[in-house]
Design a protein around this motif. Structure first.
Motif: not given
Length: 214
Positions: A120-121, A124
């Protein structure tokens, strides 16, 4: 000594004893997290200005979120393909360090996703990696920072910073290549040398001089 005085004295002694027991418990908890996360404990602590409780909350939260992450192993063919791509980027670093670092950052992220880490990122993914690879996760941080900081670089200092980021990133890259299915978080200090060392950049040209990376 009257009964009332004795009760009060006993309560005071009990309170003092309880207060004396608090520091060792706190130190034990911090010590466990420090042993587990190693240098990452200090990195997180610096973000919270040395606040031990805030550091513990952050690291415990990471363990709760990502401690049971399922790791997926790569096939031997996939390992060879990833290793060959990294070796190619190290060689490309000689003539175009900024491009090599940017692509190495992308490749490291792709490998992390391939073995089961979040996509996701960056933040993360970094948190999840810190739980399973706490002694190498800074390589991901350094490489990501170098890739976004140095869009163009001609000075020796900038090239050296990128070289160090490539070296740190490679250490994490190698650990991820060796990951096995359902492998839990690595124990503190449990770093084995890779049975197969990947090729390092032959020579890095900097201001008319040559330097070896790795």
């Amino acid at each position: 000594m009257s009964m009332g005085t004795g009760i009060i004295f006993g309560m005071v002694v009990a309170i003092i004893t309880a207060l004396m027991l608090v520091p060792p418990v706190t130190q034990s908890r911090s010590g466990h997290l420090r042993n587990r996360f190693g240098p990452e404990f200090d990195a997180v602590a610096s973000q919270y200005n040395g606040n031990a409780k805030a550091t513990e909350r952050e690291l415990n939260a990471r363990v709760s979120r990502f401690g049971n992450l399922r790791i997926q192993g790569l096939t031997p063919q996939m390992r060879e393909q990833y290793a060959a791509q990294w070796a190619g980027l190290q060689e490309r670093f000689v003539d175009c360090p900024t491009v090599a670092v940017a692509k190495a950052n992308q490749l490291l992220c792709q490998l992390a996703v391939a073995v089961g880490f979040p996509a996701e990122s960056h933040e993360r993914q970094l948190e999840a990696l810190s739980v399973h690879h706490p002694y190498r996760v800074d390589g991901c941080r350094q490489l990501h920072l170098a890739a976004h900081k140095h869009k163009t670089a001609t000075g020796a200092a900038e090239v050296e910073e990128m070289r160090q980021a490539m070296v740190a990133g490679r250490l994490l890259f190698e650990e991820l290549l060796r990951a096995r299915p359902d492998e839990g978080p690595r124990k503190a200090g449990a770093h084995r040398r890779s049975p197969r060392r990947f090729r390092s950049v032959p020579a890095q040209r900097t201001g008319g001089r040559t330097r070896t990376i790795g």
